[in-house]
Write a protein that holds these residues in place. Structure first.
Motif, PDB file in Angstrom:
ATOM      1  N   SER A 202       0.816  -1.212   0.000  1.00 23.29           N
ATOM      2  CA  SER A 202       0.000   0.000   0.000  1.00 23.29           C
ATOM      3  C   SER A 202       0.851   1.263   0.000  1.00 23.29           C
ATOM      4  N   GLU A 203       2.001   1.232   0.703  1.00 20.46           N
ATOM      5  CA  GLU A 203       2.838   2.433   0.740  1.00 20.46           C
ATOM      6  C   GLU A 203       3.426   2.745  -0.630  1.00 20.46           C
ATOM      7  N   VAL A 204       3.663   1.710  -1.434  1.00 31.33           N
ATOM      8  CA  VAL A 204       4.163   1.936  -2.789  1.00 31.33           C
ATOM      9  C   VAL A 204       3.060   2.518  -3.667  1.00 31.33           C
ATOM     10  N   LEU A 205       1.826   2.058  -3.461  1.00 29.51           N
ATOM     11  CA  LEU A 205       0.705   2.627  -4.193  1.00 29.51           C
ATOM     12  C   LEU A 205       0.570   4.112  -3.896  1.00 29.51           C
ATOM     13  N   ALA A 206       0.809   4.487  -2.644  1.00 28.39           N
ATOM     14  CA  ALA A 206       0.758   5.910  -2.286  1.00 28.39           C
ATOM     15  C   ALA A 206       1.857   6.675  -3.000  1.00 28.39           C
ATOM     16  N   GLY A 207       3.058   6.056  -3.062  1.00 27.87           N
ATOM     17  CA  GLY A 207       4.171   6.699  -3.762  1.00 27.87           C
ATOM     18  C   GLY A 207       3.923   6.828  -5.251  1.00 27.87           C
ATOM     19  N   LEU A 208       3.258   5.832  -5.836  1.00 30.71           N
ATOM     20  CA  LEU A 208       2.905   5.903  -7.246  1.00 30.71           C
ATOM     21  C   LEU A 208       1.914   7.032  -7.491  1.00 30.71           C
ATOM     22  N   ALA A 209       0.938   7.148  -6.578  1.00 30.57           N
ATOM     23  CA  ALA A 209      -0.057   8.210  -6.719  1.00 30.57           C
ATOM     24  C   ALA A 209       0.599   9.580  -6.632  1.00 30.57           C
ATOM     25  N   ALA A 210       1.588   9.714  -5.757  1.00 34.97           N
ATOM     26  CA  ALA A 210       2.288  10.980  -5.607  1.00 34.97           C
ATOM     27  C   ALA A 210       3.276  11.222  -6.743  1.00 34.97           C
ATOM     28  N   GLY A 211       3.614  10.180  -7.456  1.00 31.42           N
ATOM     29  CA  GLY A 211       4.535  10.324  -8.589  1.00 31.42           C
ATOM     30  C   GLY A 211       5.991  10.147  -8.246  1.00 31.42           C
ATOM     31  N   VAL A 212       6.348  10.074  -6.955  1.00 32.17           N
ATOM     32  CA  VAL A 212       7.752  10.047  -6.575  1.00 32.17           C
ATOM     33  C   VAL A 212       8.422   8.744  -7.001  1.00 32.17           C
ATOM     34  N   VAL A 213       7.699   7.628  -6.937  1.00 36.24           N
ATOM     35  CA  VAL A 213       8.293   6.351  -7.334  1.00 36.24           C
ATOM     36  C   VAL A 213       8.565   6.332  -8.831  1.00 36.24           C
ATOM     37  N   LEU A 214       7.604   6.782  -9.622  1.00 37.32           N
ATOM     38  CA  LEU A 214       7.787   6.806 -11.071  1.00 37.32           C
ATOM     39  C   LEU A 214       8.884   7.785 -11.473  1.00 37.32           C
ATOM     40  N   GLU A 215       8.968   8.913 -10.780  1.00 39.95           N
ATOM     41  CA  GLU A 215      10.029   9.876 -11.073  1.00 39.95           C
ATOM     42  C   GLU A 215      11.397   9.281 -10.749  1.00 39.95           C
ATOM     43  N   GLY A 216      11.469   8.536  -9.638  1.00 41.41           N
ATOM     44  CA  GLY A 216      12.723   7.889  -9.282  1.00 41.41           C
ATOM     45  C   GLY A 216      13.115   6.813 -10.286  1.00 41.41           C
ATOM     46  N   LEU A 217      12.144   6.038 -10.750  1.00 37.16           N
ATOM     47  CA  LEU A 217      12.418   5.024 -11.772  1.00 37.16           C
ATOM     48  C   LEU A 217      12.869   5.675 -13.072  1.00 37.16           C
ATOM     49  N   ALA A 218      12.220   6.759 -13.441  1.00 35.26           N
ATOM     50  CA  ALA A 218      12.595   7.465 -14.666  1.00 35.26           C
ATOM     51  C   ALA A 218      14.027   7.993 -14.567  1.00 35.26           C
ATOM     52  N   ASP A 219      14.383   8.523 -13.400  1.00 34.16           N
ATOM     53  CA  ASP A 219      15.740   9.029 -13.199  1.00 34.16           C
ATOM     54  C   ASP A 219      16.759   7.887 -13.296  1.00 34.16           C
ATOM     55  N   PHE A 220      16.421   6.740 -12.740  1.00 40.91           N
ATOM     56  CA  PHE A 220      17.344   5.596 -12.757  1.00 40.91           C
ATOM     57  C   PHE A 220      17.573   5.093 -14.185  1.00 40.91           C
ATOM     58  N   PHE A 221      16.489   4.990 -14.960  1.00 45.67           N
ATOM     59  CA  PHE A 221      16.603   4.442 -16.311  1.00 45.67           C
ATOM     60  C   PHE A 221      16.964   5.498 -17.349  1.00 45.67           C
TER      61      PHE A 221
END
Length: 288
Positions: A202-221
């Motif tokens: 659930s905490e990852v779902l919250a991060g996805l909703a906030a965009g921070v996880v996707l932004e971090g993945l985009a930065d990594f790749f």
């Protein structure tokens, strides 16, 4: 030509660095050859591809370091990397014959749907990675493959195209995303869930909703965060942008015509925008 680079001199150097004799290396688990065979490999011969993982383990080196790969793996490469002979694959897919796997590796007939998860588990890869390898066995290039749509498909695509050898672990990806966020927002198990398409915590779902996880993945790749957005999200942004353009076009100080030419928009681009604005105005006005 074998997919992995094999150099007998590199093999000899790695063996000597461990003070390991040719006989001892040949008796290592999974290698199972005599001393003369090892000598032949070091003098210019080439071992069966499925023996390379055992050689790397015996010499205590990563497979991709000792025997780097040129390009991305096909089905035969995945099988060899898992240490299986083609004849042993019948048991992996639950049949008496290895012919279904042989046909798929030779680009003759694709694997049955029920064989895919069994082989993926045996080879230690995801089903998406196995299917991508099967496409390569059939001569289908990544450019000809269907565009990835789900987050799991996009992560698999990036891992295969950005890291064809020595791919990062889920833990390494998680650490990079957390460094980008400045706080722990994702774990290795959560990255695995995202990569395989299983429900994340659930905490990852919250991060996805906030965009921070996707932004971090985009930065990594090294891609834009837009790559991870769904088609529906991108379409909504385009519609909103056109709507804003139409609103601005209706104001007196937004003279599109005066913006064309050398100091403004390209005439062709101006014509396209004007057409869109005109259509938006017509839709707003409704039928007459």
């Amino acid at each position: 030509m074998p997919a992995r680079k094999f150099d007998g001199q590199v093999l000899r150097a790695a063996r000597r660095a461990l003070d390991c004799s040719q006989d001892a290396l040949g008796r290592s688990e999974g290698v199972d050859v005599n001393q003369s065979t090892i000598a032949g490999w070091e003098s210019g011969g080439f071992p069966q591809p499925e023996r390379l993982p055992a050689l790397a383990r015996a010499l205590r080196q990563p497979l991709d370091t000792l025997f780097p790969r040129d390009g991305l793996p096909d089905l035969a490469d995945l099988r060899a990397d898992a240490g299986y002979t083609q004849r042993s694959t019948g048991a992996l897919i639950g049949t008496k014959s290895y012919i279904p796997v042989s046909n798929a590796e030779r680009g003759v007939r694709r694997l049955k749907e029920e064989f895919v998860p069994r082989l993926a588990e045996a080879y230690g890869v995801t089903e998406a990675q196995l299917l991508a390898a099967q496409d390569r066995s059939f001569g289908i290039s990544p450019a000809a493959m269907p565009a990835p749509r789900t987050l799991a498909e996009k992560l698999t695509y990036l891992l295969e195209t950005t890291f064809p050898a020595g791919r990062p672990t889920d833990g390494q990806i998680a650490a990079a995303v957390n460094r980008f966020a400045g706080v722990e927002v994702v774990s290795a198990s959560a990255v695995k869930a995202l990569r395989t398409g299983t429900p994340p915590p659930s905490e990852v779902l919250a991060g996805l909703a906030a965009g921070v996880v996707l932004e971090g993945l985009a930065d990594f790749f090294g891609v834009t965060p837009l790559f991870f957005q769904s088609d529906e999200d991108l379409e909504r942004q385009v519609v909103d942008a056109i709507g804003l353009l139409a609103v601005r076009a209706s104001s007196e100080d937004f003279a599109l015509a005066a913006r064309g030419g050398q100091d403004g928009l390209d005439p062709a681009m101006l014509a396209k925008i004007s057409a869109i604005v005109a259509e938006a105005r017509q839709q707003k006005a409704g039928p007459r």
